[in-house]
Write a protein that holds these residues in place. Structure first.
Motif, PDB file in Angstrom:
ATOM      1  N   PHE A  90       6.502  -5.124   2.028  1.00  0.00           N
ATOM      2  CA  PHE A  90       7.926  -4.980   2.703  1.00  0.00           C
ATOM      3  C   PHE A  90       8.773  -3.640   2.890  1.00  0.00           C
ATOM      4  CE2 PHE A  90      12.261  -5.017   2.747  1.00  0.00           C
ATOM      5  CZ  PHE A  90      12.800  -5.827   4.334  1.00  0.00           C
ATOM      6  N   ALA A  91       8.999  -3.075   0.903  1.00  0.00           N
ATOM      7  CA  ALA A  91       9.516  -1.770   0.599  1.00  0.00           C
ATOM      8  C   ALA A  91       8.703  -0.758   0.994  1.00  0.00           C
ATOM      9  CB  ALA A  91       9.295  -1.778  -0.560  1.00  0.00           C
ATOM     10  N   GLY A  92       7.150  -0.540   1.685  1.00  0.00           N
ATOM     11  CA  GLY A  92       6.662   0.000   2.334  1.00  0.00           C
ATOM     12  C   GLY A  92       6.748  -0.032   4.289  1.00  0.00           C
ATOM     13  N   SER A  93       6.966  -0.844   4.291  1.00  0.00           N
ATOM     14  CA  SER A  93       6.816  -0.748   5.900  1.00  0.00           C
ATOM     15  C   SER A  93       9.111  -0.963   6.674  1.00  0.00           C
ATOM     16  CB  SER A  93       6.458  -1.490   6.443  1.00  0.00           C
ATOM     17  OG  SER A  93       6.927  -2.455   6.588  1.00  0.00           O
ATOM     18  N   ASN A  94       9.611  -1.475   5.755  1.00  0.00           N
ATOM     19  CA  ASN A  94      10.914  -1.440   6.263  1.00  0.00           C
ATOM     20  C   ASN A  94      11.657  -0.227   7.101  1.00  0.00           C
ATOM     21  OD1 ASN A  94      13.972  -2.135   4.143  1.00  0.00           O
ATOM     22  ND2 ASN A  94      12.268  -1.068   3.468  1.00  0.00           N
ATOM     23  N   MET A  95      11.786   0.553   6.619  1.00  0.00           N
ATOM     24  CA  MET A  95      12.175   2.189   5.921  1.00  0.00           C
ATOM     25  C   MET A  95      11.559   2.904   7.623  1.00  0.00           C
ATOM     26  SD  MET A  95      12.532   4.132   2.729  1.00  0.00           S
ATOM     27  CE  MET A  95      13.422   5.134   3.126  1.00  0.00           C
ATOM     28  N   ASN A  96      10.714   2.094   7.870  1.00  0.00           N
ATOM     29  CA  ASN A  96      10.631   2.564   9.621  1.00  0.00           C
ATOM     30  C   ASN A  96      11.468   2.604  10.343  1.00  0.00           C
ATOM     31  OD1 ASN A  96       7.912   3.461   7.640  1.00  0.00           O
ATOM     32  ND2 ASN A  96       7.473   2.328   9.160  1.00  0.00           N
ATOM     33  N   VAL A  97      12.485   1.538  10.800  1.00  0.00           N
ATOM     34  CA  VAL A  97      12.555   1.203  11.671  1.00  0.00           C
ATOM     35  C   VAL A  97      14.567   1.353  11.573  1.00  0.00           C
ATOM     36  CG1 VAL A  97      11.677  -0.756  12.522  1.00  0.00           C
ATOM     37  CG2 VAL A  97      14.103  -1.049  10.732  1.00  0.00           C
TER      38      VAL A  97
ATOM     39  N   VAL B  79      12.437  10.953   6.214  1.00  0.00           N
ATOM     40  CA  VAL B  79      12.374   9.603   6.256  1.00  0.00           C
ATOM     41  C   VAL B  79      10.691   9.593   6.014  1.00  0.00           C
ATOM     42  CG1 VAL B  79      12.957   7.837   7.133  1.00  0.00           C
ATOM     43  CG2 VAL B  79      14.039   9.238   6.911  1.00  0.00           C
ATOM     44  N   GLN B  80       9.921  10.659   6.394  1.00  0.00           N
ATOM     45  CA  GLN B  80       8.908  10.895   6.203  1.00  0.00           C
ATOM     46  C   GLN B  80       8.221  10.822   5.451  1.00  0.00           C
ATOM     47  OE1 GLN B  80       6.076  13.105   8.031  1.00  0.00           O
ATOM     48  NE2 GLN B  80       4.323  12.179   8.023  1.00  0.00           N
ATOM     49  N   VAL B  81       9.331  11.593   4.354  1.00  0.00           N
ATOM     50  CA  VAL B  81       8.388  12.516   3.064  1.00  0.00           C
ATOM     51  C   VAL B  81       9.551  11.117   2.482  1.00  0.00           C
ATOM     52  CG1 VAL B  81       8.990  13.689   1.471  1.00  0.00           C
ATOM     53  CG2 VAL B  81       9.111  14.686   3.757  1.00  0.00           C
ATOM     54  N   ALA B  82      10.263  10.463   2.517  1.00  0.00           N
ATOM     55  CA  ALA B  82      10.604   9.597   1.509  1.00  0.00           C
ATOM     56  C   ALA B  82       9.496   8.306   1.290  1.00  0.00           C
ATOM     57  CB  ALA B  82      12.349   9.004   1.989  1.00  0.00           C
ATOM     58  N   ILE B  83       9.340   7.988   2.718  1.00  0.00           N
ATOM     59  CA  ILE B  83       7.914   6.730   2.028  1.00  0.00           C
ATOM     60  C   ILE B  83       6.887   6.554   1.846  1.00  0.00           C
ATOM     61  CG2 ILE B  83       7.170   5.904   4.003  1.00  0.00           C
ATOM     62  CD1 ILE B  83       9.332   5.211   5.969  1.00  0.00           C
ATOM     63  N   THR B  84       6.756   8.256   2.178  1.00  0.00           N
ATOM     64  CA  THR B  84       5.720   8.368   1.563  1.00  0.00           C
ATOM     65  C   THR B  84       5.381   9.479  -0.362  1.00  0.00           C
ATOM     66  OG1 THR B  84       4.898   9.862   3.901  1.00  0.00           O
ATOM     67  CG2 THR B  84       3.800  10.619   1.978  1.00  0.00           C
ATOM     68  N   VAL B  85       6.747   9.247   0.044  1.00  0.00           N
ATOM     69  CA  VAL B  85       6.818   9.394  -1.483  1.00  0.00           C
ATOM     70  C   VAL B  85       6.442   8.073  -2.761  1.00  0.00           C
ATOM     71  CG1 VAL B  85       7.624  10.506  -3.855  1.00  0.00           C
ATOM     72  CG2 VAL B  85       7.779  12.016  -1.814  1.00  0.00           C
ATOM     73  N   PHE B  86       7.239   7.527  -1.550  1.00  0.00           N
ATOM     74  CA  PHE B  86       7.543   5.807  -2.375  1.00  0.00           C
ATOM     75  C   PHE B  86       5.550   5.670  -2.342  1.00  0.00           C
ATOM     76  CE2 PHE B  86       7.149   1.124  -1.538  1.00  0.00           C
ATOM     77  CZ  PHE B  86       7.721   0.368  -2.393  1.00  0.00           C
ATOM     78  N   LEU B  87       4.684   4.881  -1.601  1.00  0.00           N
ATOM     79  CA  LEU B  87       3.520   4.695  -1.273  1.00  0.00           C
ATOM     80  C   LEU B  87       2.568   5.736  -2.523  1.00  0.00           C
ATOM     81  CD1 LEU B  87       3.020   4.243   2.396  1.00  0.00           C
ATOM     82  CD2 LEU B  87       4.003   2.456   1.012  1.00  0.00           C
ATOM     83  N   LEU B  88       2.537   6.694  -2.325  1.00  0.00           N
ATOM     84  CA  LEU B  88       1.879   7.932  -3.543  1.00  0.00           C
ATOM     85  C   LEU B  88       2.399   7.722  -4.507  1.00  0.00           C
ATOM     86  CD1 LEU B  88      -0.078  10.351  -3.623  1.00  0.00           C
ATOM     87  CD2 LEU B  88       2.406  11.949  -3.202  1.00  0.00           C
ATOM     88  N   VAL B  89       3.532   7.403  -5.341  1.00  0.00           N
ATOM     89  CA  VAL B  89       3.661   7.244  -6.667  1.00  0.00           C
ATOM     90  C   VAL B  89       3.366   6.108  -6.834  1.00  0.00           C
ATOM     91  CG1 VAL B  89       5.593   6.058  -7.969  1.00  0.00           C
ATOM     92  CG2 VAL B  89       6.174   8.248  -6.886  1.00  0.00           C
TER      93      VAL B  89
ATOM     94  N   LEU C 241      15.137   9.829  -5.275  1.00  0.00           N
ATOM     95  CA  LEU C 241      14.821   8.740  -6.854  1.00  0.00           C
ATOM     96  C   LEU C 241      15.043   7.259  -6.493  1.00  0.00           C
ATOM     97  CD1 LEU C 241      15.447   9.115  -9.972  1.00  0.00           C
ATOM     98  CD2 LEU C 241      17.830   9.655  -9.466  1.00  0.00           C
ATOM     99  N   GLY C 242      15.667   6.697  -6.203  1.00  0.00           N
ATOM    100  CA  GLY C 242      15.772   4.890  -5.927  1.00  0.00           C
ATOM    101  C   GLY C 242      14.708   4.378  -5.699  1.00  0.00           C
ATOM    102  N   ASN C 243      14.291   5.023  -4.004  1.00  0.00           N
ATOM    103  CA  ASN C 243      12.982   3.836  -3.190  1.00  0.00           C
ATOM    104  C   ASN C 243      12.141   4.504  -4.216  1.00  0.00           C
ATOM    105  OD1 ASN C 243      11.724   4.609  -0.527  1.00  0.00           O
ATOM    106  ND2 ASN C 243      11.984   2.635  -1.635  1.00  0.00           N
ATOM    107  N   SER C 244      12.425   5.393  -3.627  1.00  0.00           N
ATOM    108  CA  SER C 244      10.380   6.916  -4.004  1.00  0.00           C
ATOM    109  C   SER C 244      10.071   6.838  -5.744  1.00  0.00           C
ATOM    110  CB  SER C 244      10.509   8.435  -3.374  1.00  0.00           C
ATOM    111  OG  SER C 244      11.060   8.049  -1.836  1.00  0.00           O
ATOM    112  N   ILE C 245      10.821   7.213  -6.260  1.00  0.00           N
ATOM    113  CA  ILE C 245      10.354   7.073  -7.666  1.00  0.00           C
ATOM    114  C   ILE C 245      10.550   5.548  -8.695  1.00  0.00           C
ATOM    115  CG2 ILE C 245      11.022   8.456  -9.868  1.00  0.00           C
ATOM    116  CD1 ILE C 245       9.363  10.074  -7.331  1.00  0.00           C
TER     117      ILE C 245
END
Length: 467
Positions: free
Chosen positions: A28-35, A51-61, A107-111
């Protein structure tokens, strides 16, 4: 005489519910930010690319730390790491909810949420495997876990859109923290089937090299719309660092030391192909989710709730086939299911592009999204069970970490590749290009699935050949 069967069944059921919900909230966390793209960018004074960078960094971490997370799980215990990961995740979610700017959100979401996920996801798959010993119950359990995972990814836009429209995008992170509290409560009676092994060492050099290599590769993809030479330089640097990582692994194995990742995991042909299909499945899912959501909000000016409602079509399709995983597995081989899944998903992408170009209404997106959901739901579970069932119990920690790493790397690739194409020029042409790119990659997944063994079921002879 006291009947202890009922309490044991209840604990078993609660444990499975906790594991499945954990997979749900991470997906859910990986996709809900899209909207929330417009809402977050306006509130935090940033851009769509931010926002794209934040989502991608979360998935990358998640991808970079998933294998080390599996090693830590073996050393300190599965339940202990599961609870620790949930706690770190909850802190990250609450920090994201209060974020005054993009930096704190990252920091909070991605890391923090990414680190928490890397700690808790390996135990989800190890415990699911160890708590369900026979093939039938294990397939059923994985079906539940993967169904909730796929549902989290597919329903993330709808739930996130509802919360964002009714309250605020910040409330979506509070929702995540509340779900984490429920998971911790359900986990109170969970037992760890195997004791922790404090003698297991952690390959720090391998961890750093693998993480840096993956970060460079994904950063290179994100840099594509800024500078071609920068992209090529970062990709080359990432490839070099990853080559050094595998060289380090070979050297450690040759000297008898324990590397971060055993090369023996890559000598199982069926598992290798299963990992490739997993990567591409999540690439398609997350790439489609970000691209369609960004297009609807930025180009067609849909709000969060309207965008989320459009994605309900994919959710329903995914639910239909995911919840039928057990029945489908009993009638068809993994190869058949995965091939059919890719074929239907690619057809869905083509239909999505064609109808979006021909019609201006939101309904034009529904048929394609339904097909994409049906296709992905049909193949998520078979791919995971093929990989997990190809190895004995003593290797479940390693293969679980590798499996999740590959899947999350696919998610980050999907957001990075399709998103970069889209944000480079938010036009109908860019949208079609991004989606067609996903379709081409899906055809590659279909070709890979065709190389899976014919007719074998996970756990049967022939399900795990050696290359």
């Amino acid at each position: 005489m006291t009947d202890t069967t009922a309490p044991r069944r209840t604990r078993h059921r609660d444990a499975l519910a906790a594991l499945a919900l954990a997979q749900f909230i991470c997906s859910f966390a990986g996709s809900n930010m899209n909207v929330m793209i417009n809402d977050i960018s306006e509130d935090l004074d940033t851009t769509v690319q931010g926002v794209q960078v934040a989502i991608t960094v979360f998935l990358l971490v998640m991808a970079a730390l998933m294998v080390p997370g599996g090693k830590v799980t073996d050393r300190y215990g599965r339940k202990r790491c599961f609870i620790a990961g949930l706690a770190v995740y909850a802190v990250g979610a609450l920090l994201s909810a209060a974020a005054p700017g993009l930096g704190v959100l990252i920091l909070g979401n991605s890391i923090l949420e990414g680190v928490g996920t890397a700690l808790l996801i390996p135990p989800v798959y190890i415990l699911t495997t160890l708590l369900h010993r026979d093939a039938v119950s294990r397939a059923r359990a994985f079906g539940v876990v993967m169904a909730l995972g796929g549902l989290g990814a597919a329903a993330g836009p709808l739930i996130g859109g509802l919360i964002t429209t009714a309250i605020s995008w910040r409330a979506a992170f509070v929702f995540q923290a509340l779900v984490i509290a429920v998971i911790i409560w359900l986990s109170r009676g969970m037992a760890d089937p195997l004791p922790p092994d404090p003698t297991r060492s952690l390959d720090v050099t391998g961890t750093v090299l693998s993480a840096v290599g993956l970060v460079l590769v994904v950063t290179g993809i994100l840099a594509a719309d800024d500078s071609l030479w920068l992209m090529l330089g970062l990709l080359a640097a990432g490839a070099l660092v990853l080559a050094l990582f595998f060289r380090s692994v070979r050297a450690k194995e040759a000297s008898g030391r324990e590397p971060l990742l055993s090369l023996s995991l890559f000598r199982n042909r069926t598992s290798d192909i299963g990992l490739v299909t997993q990567n591409i499945q999540w690439l398609i899912l997350m790439g489609t989710s970000f691209t369609v959501a960004a297009y609807l909000q930025v180009v067609r000016h849909y709000d969060a709730i309207r965008t989320g409602v459009v994605f309900t079509a994919a959710t329903l399709g995914l639910l239909l086939t995911s919840l039928s995983a057990k029945r489908l597995a009993s009638r068809h081989s993994p190869r058949t299911l995965v091939m059919a899944g890719f074929a239907v998903s690619v057809a869905g992408i083509v239909l999505l592009v064609a109808m979006a170009a021909a019609f201006s209404t939101a309904w034009a997106f529904v048929p394609g999204l339904v097909l994409i959901g049906l296709g992905l739901g049909a193949m998520l579970t078979p791919s995971v069970t093929v990989v997990q069932s190809s190895f004995p119990e003593e290797q479940q920690g390693e293969i679980s970490g590798l499996s999740r790493c590959v899947s999350n790397l696919g998610s980050s690739f999907g957001t990075a590749v399709a998103g970069t194409i889209l944000v480079s020029g938010l036009t109908k042409g860019a949208y079609a290009t991004a989606m067609i790119t996903l379709a081409v990659i899906g055809v590659g997944g279909l070709a890979a699935a065709a190389r899976l063994p014919r007719g074998s079921r996970p756990g049967e002879p022939g399900a795990g050949g050696t290359a």
